[in-house]
Design a protein around this motif. Structure first.
Motif, short mmCIF file in Angstrom:
data_model
loop_
_atom_site.label_atom_id
_atom_site.label_comp_id
_atom_site.label_asym_id
_atom_site.label_seq_id
_atom_site.Cartn_x
_atom_site.Cartn_y
_atom_site.Cartn_z
N TYR A 165 8.96 63.05 -56.89
CA TYR A 165 9.25 61.74 -57.05
C TYR A 165 7.79 61.11 -57.12
CZ TYR A 165 13.30 63.08 -54.30
OH TYR A 165 14.47 63.40 -53.69
N GLY B 120 5.91 57.17 -57.43
CA GLY B 120 5.98 56.07 -57.43
C GLY B 120 4.68 55.29 -57.83
N ASP C 238 2.50 52.15 -56.90
CA ASP C 238 2.36 50.85 -55.88
C ASP C 238 2.05 49.72 -56.70
OD1 ASP C 238 2.79 52.76 -53.96
OD2 ASP C 238 0.73 52.56 -53.24
N LEU D 42 6.93 46.83 -58.87
CA LEU D 42 8.25 47.09 -58.76
C LEU D 42 9.25 46.75 -59.68
CD1 LEU D 42 8.36 46.61 -54.85
CD2 LEU D 42 7.53 48.60 -56.04
N PHE E 112 9.60 48.67 -61.82
CA PHE E 112 10.48 49.90 -61.80
C PHE E 112 10.96 49.64 -60.29
CE2 PHE E 112 6.85 50.31 -64.55
CZ PHE E 112 7.70 50.64 -65.78
N CYS E 113 12.41 49.68 -60.30
CA CYS E 113 12.87 49.15 -59.16
C CYS E 113 12.71 50.33 -57.96
CB CYS E 113 14.41 48.94 -59.07
SG CYS E 113 15.18 50.41 -59.73
N ALA E 114 12.68 51.62 -58.27
CA ALA E 114 12.34 52.53 -57.08
C ALA E 114 11.45 53.54 -57.69
CB ALA E 114 13.57 53.06 -56.74
N PRO E 115 10.74 54.46 -56.81
CA PRO E 115 10.09 55.56 -57.12
C PRO E 115 11.08 56.51 -58.02
CG PRO E 115 10.00 55.29 -55.08
CD PRO E 115 10.81 54.45 -55.44
N VAL E 116 10.77 57.14 -59.23
CA VAL E 116 11.37 58.10 -60.10
C VAL E 116 11.43 59.34 -59.54
CG1 VAL E 116 11.62 56.17 -61.67
CG2 VAL E 116 9.81 57.90 -61.86
N ALA E 117 12.44 60.20 -60.03
CA ALA E 117 12.57 61.70 -59.79
C ALA E 117 12.53 62.39 -60.99
CB ALA E 117 13.94 61.96 -58.99
N ALA F 265 7.68 57.23 -68.15
CA ALA F 265 8.52 56.85 -67.20
C ALA F 265 7.92 55.40 -67.14
CB ALA F 265 8.10 57.21 -65.68
N VAL G 262 6.60 63.39 -52.61
CA VAL G 262 6.40 62.14 -53.16
C VAL G 262 5.00 61.78 -53.48
CG1 VAL G 262 6.53 59.54 -52.89
CG2 VAL G 262 7.94 61.07 -51.69
N ARG H 79 2.21 59.35 -55.21
CA ARG H 79 2.08 57.52 -55.12
C ARG H 79 0.90 57.56 -55.99
NH1 ARG H 79 3.33 55.05 -49.48
NH2 ARG H 79 1.92 53.37 -50.48
#
Lengths: 120, 511
Positions: free
Chosen positions: A28, A30, A32, A35, A37-42, A62, A104, A106
């Protein structure tokens, strides 16, 4: 605490163990304060992929459409792995960098605070 | 000699309590094999006070009358082309959300109450569950019948049941109900009857039904009214069950409190979709999500939990978090569907200027600071022909299955990340509430069917977006994506311009 169930030994293999992803592991990512990008991506990624390839080949696809993206100074990015600050070795693989299945990653990009400073 | 008419009381006793019998040659534990394993102790089922005193014959009579009224109005709605009287075609997307997300839950509730009506050993709750099971079946039927009229004119309705089991965001309501239905009978009834129907239902039905009324959708208003008296009965059952468990044995308190904590949080997360609908999908708005939460939870819910304090019940855990983030979640949710509506069977759009102003006014602390710049940027991109769609798949919460879109209340520019490690595997959550639920029963949630992971495992039709859309039965360019570019909008503009008589309208774009 174990689940209360009508059958004994209520235990199953988790649905998302690494071997179910055909040689990849889920990572994942993300960004910081971005946002939009509404959520972290996978991503399903090979564990031997160099961390540098994640940065150069995966992340731009991404997040590249964000107006802050071209301004990122990559040597100033502050990374976190599973919540802890870390310094990735770009030459080494994800696995050698400690990126596990469902880890994750970040990134915090100093000075870039999203659209109009809104964290978007 | 004519038979004497029974009094209401006699009739009730004969037609509910007398329907039970004592078991002489079978072990009751085998007959009600799910009654004990959750740890709930019931000393005396005869202490059950039926709050309705409704008998089955009266039930059929009332329900039959309601059906006749409902179908008369639906017929009139269809004959008068009622779909043309709604405020705007954008509104129809709220109905799509309802049909795909809520109606299948009514059917699951029908199944769930049939199952627990069989498992609860007391005849009072057995009859109540039987009636509710039938109510729920009626609700799903009336919703499908009513909404089928919109299916003739708008896209995205055609395969709602298929989609409920497959489309990424529908795993949120689906997994909510599957979680309840795979629990024991006491947890199920606490989850659905109390936590959802009693504590939170006003936040589901009120916004959809008032929203429908405000936006000229008389069909939806009508099935809402038809269900309303049933809902009142369901709420009463929920409260009665919780009080009954608490009165029967002191050991039940910590179990019931934990269920209330869990199901309040699960229901609240599910209502994120309703909050988004209220703030973004109604062309004519009723009230904001924030106002609704203040009225229906903070005030009414607070009063309810004050009443329950004498049983030792306290407010659901993490309720303070719901208050801290009430200015954030609906905007985070609409932004999510704006990111991903290429994979959803309804359209999204940027609110118009007066609508953005309304949001700024209703959310003075959060909207201009965190969200409005995002929308203005997206609107600008759209004008340049670069409408933003998120090209990657999102990380999901293992418990609620919502993408990890909830911001930290203390810093809404950061994602709220929580995680647990269980048996060496890492799991991620959107909140402390969802993490707690997992940590208490990890064996259950390690099996979560998370849509994004399922796509990556190759279980959803293929590796590309078109493959997955086919597997969803979603028609790209017709059912999904930006409203401004949709056939729904083109049809609506044409109809409202009066270029064609409504009676001659072709069906919306064919698949």
């Amino acid at each position: 605490m174990p689940v209360k169930a009508i059958r004994e030994n209520y235990a199953f293999e988790p649905k998302d163990v690494e071997k179910n992803f055909h040689g990849n592991r889920i990572v994942y990512v993300g960004w910081d304060h971005h946002l939009m990008f509404c959520a972290p991506v996978a991503f399903p990624l090979p564990p031997d992929m160099p961390f540098g390839a994640l940065v150069e080949q995966v992340i731009p696809g991404a997040f590249g459409m964000h107006p802050d993206f071209p301004q990122i100074q990559w040597n100033a990015v502050q990374w976190r792995l599973d919540g802890e600050p870390f310094t990735p070795d770009m030459q080494k693989s994800l696995d050698a960098n400690g990126v596990r299945h469902k880890s994750v990653v970040r990134m915090f990009t100093p000075g870039l605070n999203g659209i109009g400073g809104s964290g978007s | 000699m004519a038979a004497k008419r029974m009094s209401l009381r006699d009739k009730y006793n004969r037609m509910t309590r007398d329907l039970a019998w004592d078991f002489s040659y079978q072990d009751p534990k085998k007959i009600f094999e799910q009654a004990d394993f959750e740890g709930i102790k019931i000393e005396d089922w005869d202490k059950w006070e039926d709050p309705f005193r409704l008998t089955m014959d009266a039930y059929w009579k009332y329900q039959g009358e309601k059906e006749r009224k409902l179908y008369a109005i639906i017929d009139a709605f269809a004959q008068n082309n009622g779909q043309l009287n709604i405020t705007d075609a954008r509104y129809v997307n709220a109905i799509k959300l309802f049909l795909t997300g809520v109606s299948p839950l009514e059917y699951m509730a029908h199944r769930g109450f049939a199952m627990i009506g069989r498992q609860l050993p007391g005849v009072g709750p057995q009859v109540a569950c039987q009636m509710q099971s039938l109510d729920e079946l009626r609700h799903v039927q009336t919703q499908i019948h009513t909404i089928s009229h919109y299916n003739k004119y708008f896209n995205g309705f055609q395969d709602f049941r298929h989609m409920h089991d497959r489309v990424w965001y529908l795993s949120v309501p689906k997994s909510f109900f599957d979680d309840a239905a795979s629990a024991g009978p006491f947890e199920f009834i606490t989850a659905i009857s109390f936590s959802f129907e009693y504590v939170l239902t006003n936040l589901l039905f009120m916004p959809f039904m008032s929203g429908a009324a405000y936006n000229g959708d008389m069909a939806t208003v009508t099935f809402g009214f038809s269900a309303q008296s049933d809902e009142a009965r369901h709420m009463t059952l929920g409260l009665e069950v919780v009080k009954f468990m608490l009165e029967q044995h002191p050991d039940n308190l910590p179990i019931v409190q934990r269920w209330i904590d869990k199901w309040f949080w699960r229901g609240y997360r599910l209502l994120t979709l309703v909050g988004m609908m209220m703030d973004y999908m109604l062309p004519k708005r009723v009230m904001s999500w924030k106002e609704a939460w203040e009225m229906y939870f903070e005030q009414n819910g607070g009063a309810l939990f004050n009443d329950l304090a004498r049983y030792g019940i306290r407010m659901p855990k993490y309720w303070e978090q719901t208050v801290a983030e009430k200015g954030l979640i609906s905007h985070a949710a609409w932004g999510t569907f704006y990111n991903y509506c290429h994979a959803a069977p309804f359209h999204t759009w940027i609110p118009e200027k007066d609508e953005l102003d309304w949001l700024s006014e209703k959310y003075p602390d959060t909207f201009d600071k965190f969200f409005r710049p995002r929308y203005e940027h997206w609107a600008e991109q759209e004008k340049q022909g670069k409408r933003f769609y998120n090209p990657s798949l999102p990380m999901l919460c293992t418990t609620c299955q919502i993408p990890m879109v909830f911001p930290e209340a203390s810093d809404p520019t950061l994602t709220s990340y929580r995680s647990s490690v269980h048996n060496g595997e890492r799991y991620h959550f959107c909140s402390d509430g969802c993490k707690d639920i997992f940590d208490h029963e990890p064996e259950k949630y390690v099996q979560s069917w998370l849509p994004v992971h399922q796509i990556f495992q190759g279980n959803c039709g293929g590796a590309t977006v078109p493959d997955v859309l086919d597997w969803y039965h979603l028609r790209d360019g017709i059912d999904n994506r930006e409203y401004l570019a949709s056939p729904d909008r083109a049809n609506w503009e044409r109809w409202k311009a009066g270029e064609e008589e409504a009676a001659e309208l072709p069906k919306a774009a064919a698949g």
